[in-house]
Design an enzyme around this catalytic site. Structure first.
Site, PDB file in Angstrom:
ATOM      1  N   ASN A 134     -12.131  -3.442   0.134  1.00 25.33           N
ATOM      2  CA  ASN A 134     -10.983  -3.673   1.004  1.00 25.33           C
ATOM      3  C   ASN A 134     -11.399  -4.163   2.377  1.00 25.33           C
ATOM      4  OD1 ASN A 134      -8.361  -3.443   2.295  1.00 25.33           O
ATOM      5  ND2 ASN A 134      -9.120  -1.549   3.164  1.00 25.33           N
ATOM      6  N   GLU A 135     -11.806  -3.264   3.226  1.00 23.73           N
ATOM      7  CA  GLU A 135     -12.079  -3.603   4.629  1.00 23.73           C
ATOM      8  C   GLU A 135     -13.499  -3.160   4.968  1.00 23.73           C
ATOM      9  OE1 GLU A 135      -8.775  -3.637   8.034  1.00 23.73           O
ATOM     10  OE2 GLU A 135      -9.722  -1.680   7.836  1.00 23.73           O
TER      11      GLU A 135
ATOM     12  N   GLU B  20       0.861  -1.189   0.000  1.00 21.60           N
ATOM     13  CA  GLU B  20       0.000   0.000   0.000  1.00 21.60           C
ATOM     14  C   GLU B  20       0.893   1.233   0.000  1.00 21.60           C
ATOM     15  OE1 GLU B  20      -3.919   1.957   2.076  1.00 21.60           O
ATOM     16  OE2 GLU B  20      -3.060   0.157   2.949  1.00 21.60           O
TER      17      GLU B  20
ATOM     18  N   CYS C 236      -6.715   0.710   2.642  1.00 19.14           N
ATOM     19  CA  CYS C 236      -7.669   1.819   2.701  1.00 19.14           C
ATOM     20  C   CYS C 236      -7.492   2.788   1.547  1.00 19.14           C
ATOM     21  CB  CYS C 236      -7.539   2.552   4.031  1.00 19.14           C
ATOM     22  SG  CYS C 236      -8.009   1.556   5.459  1.00 19.14           S
TER      23      CYS C 236
END
Length: 654
Positions: free
Chosen positions: A371-372, A47, A240
């Site tokens: 993603n999350e 990331e 994120c």
């Protein structure tokens, strides 16, 4: 009561001492295969956080090369020697360009006027190395020569070259410089010799020595650290960062491919996320875009695992969502990405890939949807993505989110719901204290073997607290992760993928800690956590086999954690043992189910008696694998397990 308490404590201490002196017997049944180990078992999570891309693995040395930061001259400074006359104006072409701004320099003095770029906390320059400069420019009035300098932190010239500008049409100019001195805090000066008006854009400087010597490529030492891990997959671009604080600054893969000067620069979502580490100069140039990610995965032999936005911004921030009836463009992006990666050169997006230099497909097999994310709104969007992708590309395995935590109400809703939808792979995340990793080493022993597979997509032991600025990459954290990873590997029939997160951190530009690899402008080193990951990855074997400690699963008894594999290609037995205790433990590894073994075992040991110890630029390999050999007696290997140690034992099957 007080005397009884003292007596009980004494008895407990004696029991502990006796236990430590008892020989711990590990039994490996090499002919009892439990599960194949997936090639993707141990991988890399990338990331662009902590200046991991711009200012990190992407080797560009110029910050804000296209004047597209919110403050257009951030990173740049005008120079006026001896009262030289000149001025800079930022021109904005507007919506007609993805890179709308450029700088106009009006030079009124024949010498002494110029600009300086500070780089990313300085520029790391190495003596006797070549650096390649390029820029787009035109001279609309007069005749001007550009004199290019690299100067040290104290403004001593360490390299110089020049460029003669000609014509009032945009043109790409290039030049090379060779440094005479090493300096981690160098700067770039551009002097305008002669009067006139010069327009400039995409002012860029790269080391000649990039990974595979690709022009405009990646920082060689950082990629080498990744390649040395022999990772099974590369997850990109995050995290994120996929979501964005708002949907407006989400990651859009189509804007990160094609000509570098046509890629739209946006603010990095970690720019002002953490008050303890504000970085207002953190932007994404996307010089490292989706094509480069695929190429990197290809280079290091890893399966590519792109993660795409599913119509949801970060739920910790704005929690913006796209209405489901407006989700088609997001779903089409996913379908187009698969075509970009796998399509023939006669397809729209396969042709784009070929034009960028890679006619052969990248053989994409894995794709992350969101993603999350969590909640019903995620499930609604996941269903739409899964339906469209599976109809057109049924072989592509989808990675889905079970939220930011390994337990609690968000997880408790998502896990059974996605299992009911027969999801392919569930992405579990754990940022917890070291003790959590020890207590959860047997987490997957009782998971449903017929349900979705598990991707331990983000994990790292936190020495202080989650997202604390005081977290350390110390040995206690790395050792607890090693113990936990024996449980992941033991359950390889359920756990198909795992990756530590985050990957990179710039020593002067980080936002989050702990991180796997730390670097500055000239140096880099792997943390103890890195060496744990590497030892598991390069010693993963092909099949998990039955292993017990005193006839039980080695999942924490007496502070010991262990697992065993065979490598059917190398014809070896591989045993991994973690001693989380403070005392040495006498042990014996018995290997059954093979006719004959070599008389010597190769062993690599990670150990340190100080749990707070960490690696550093001064001692980059302070905690790193130490190789040794041990004699095998028939099928038994006596070994003393050092306190706070992790060791990998390999022995040939004859």
């Amino acid at each position: 009561m007080k005397r009884l308490a003292i007596l009980a404590a004494g008895v407990s201490l004696i029991a502990c001492q006796l236990t430590a002196q008892t020989t711990q017997v590990f039994t490996v049944k090499a002919n009892q295969v439990k599960a194949p180990v997936q090639k993707t078992m141990w991988g890399i999570f990338f990331e662009d956080i902590n200046f991991g891309a711009d200012g990190g693995i992407y080797a560009e040395l110029v910050k804000n090369r296209s004047f597209e930061f919110a403050t257009p001259l951030m990173g740049w400074k005008e120079q006026k020697l001896n009262n030289a006359q000149g001025a800079v104006l930022i021109i904005n072409r507007g919506e007609q360009s993805t890179n709308p701004r450029y700088a106009r320099f009006t030079v009124r003095s024949a010498s002494g006027y110029g600009i300086t770029n500070e780089g990313f906390r300085g520029m790391g320059i190495t003596a006797n190395q070549q650096y390649d400069l390029s820029l787009l420019a035109r001279a609309t009035e007069g005749r001007t020569k550009l004199r290019i300098e690299l100067v040290s932190a104290n403004n001593q010239k360490i390299a110089e070259t020049s460029i003669n500008l000609a014509g009032n049409e945009w043109k790409k100019y290039t030049a090379s410089l060779t440094a005479t001195t090493t300096d981690p805090k160098a700067k770039l000066n551009i002097w305008f010799d002669g009067t006139g008006v010069v327009d400039a854009d995409m002012i860029s400087l790269f080391p000649k020595n990039t990974w595979k010597n690709r022009p405009g490529g990646l920082r060689a030492d950082l990629v080498q650290l990744l390649a040395d891990m022999k990772p099974g997959f590369l997850r990109f671009p995050g995290g994120c960062i996929v979501e964005g604080r708002e949907l407006e600054n989400r990651y859009q893969w189509k804007k990160t491919i094609g000509a570098v000067d046509e890629r739209e620069v946006i603010i990095n979502r970690w720019n002002t996320e953490f008050r303890h580490k504000l970085t207002p100069d953190y932007y994404q140039s996307f010089g490292l875009g989706f094509y480069e990610y695929f190429l990197l995965a290809d280079d290091i032999g890893a399966e590519p695992l792109p993660i795409l936005n599913c119509g949801m911004a970060c739920q910790f921030n704005t929690a913006e969502v796209v209405p489901t009836e407006d989700l088609d463009p997001y779903i089409q992006d996913a379908l187009d990405l698969i075509e970009f990666a796998n399509g023939g050169t006669d397809t729209k997006w396969g042709k784009v890939r070929a034009q960028m230099g890679h006619p052969a497909p990248f053989n994409l097999k894995l794709l992350g949807v969101g993603n999350e994310q969590w909640g019903e709104q995620y499930i609604e969007r996941y269903k739409l993505f899964a339906k469209a992708i599976k109809e057109k590309y049924p072989a592509v395995q989808l990675v889905s989110s079970v939220g930011p935590n390994p337990d609690g109400p968000l997880f408790d809703y998502l896990d059974p719901t996605l299992r009911g939808l027969k999801a392919d792979i569930l992405d579990e995340h754990y940022y917890r204290a070291p003790d959590w990793f020890l207590k959860n080493a047997r987490r997957y022993d009782n998971y449903d073997r017929k349900g979705p597979k598990i991707f331990a997509g983000e994990y790292a032991a936190q020495s202080k607290a989650v997202a604390s600025a005081d977290n350390s990459n110390n040995w206690q954290c790395a050792l607890s992760e090693a113990a936990f990873m024996t449980g992941l590997e033991r359950n390889a029939d359920v756990v198909h993928m795992a990756s530590y997160a985050p990957l990179f951190a710039h020593a002067e530009g980080w936002q989050w800690t702990p991180d796997l690899i730390w670097f500055n402008n000239l140096q880099s080193y792997g943390t103890p956590n890195y060496y744990v990951q590497k030892l598991f990855s390069v010693n993963k074997g092909t099949h998990v086999v039955n292993m017990t400690l005193n006839n039980e699963i080695a999942g924490g008894q007496n502070g010991l954690y262990a697992n065993a594999c065979i490598d059917s290609v190398a014809k070896e037995v591989i045993v991994k043992i973690v001693n989380t205790g403070a005392t040495p433990q006498s042990s014996e590894v018995n290997i059954e189910g093979v006719k004959k073994l070599a008389t010597t075992a190769n062993v690599e040991v990670l150990k340190n008696e100080d749990l707070q110890q960490a690696n550093s630029f001064a001692q980059p390999t302070g905690i790193s694998p130490q190789p040794t050999t041990l004699p095998f007696k028939g099928k038994k290997l006596p070994v003393t397990l050092a306190p706070y140690s992790f060791q990998v034992i390999r022995v040939k099957i004859l």
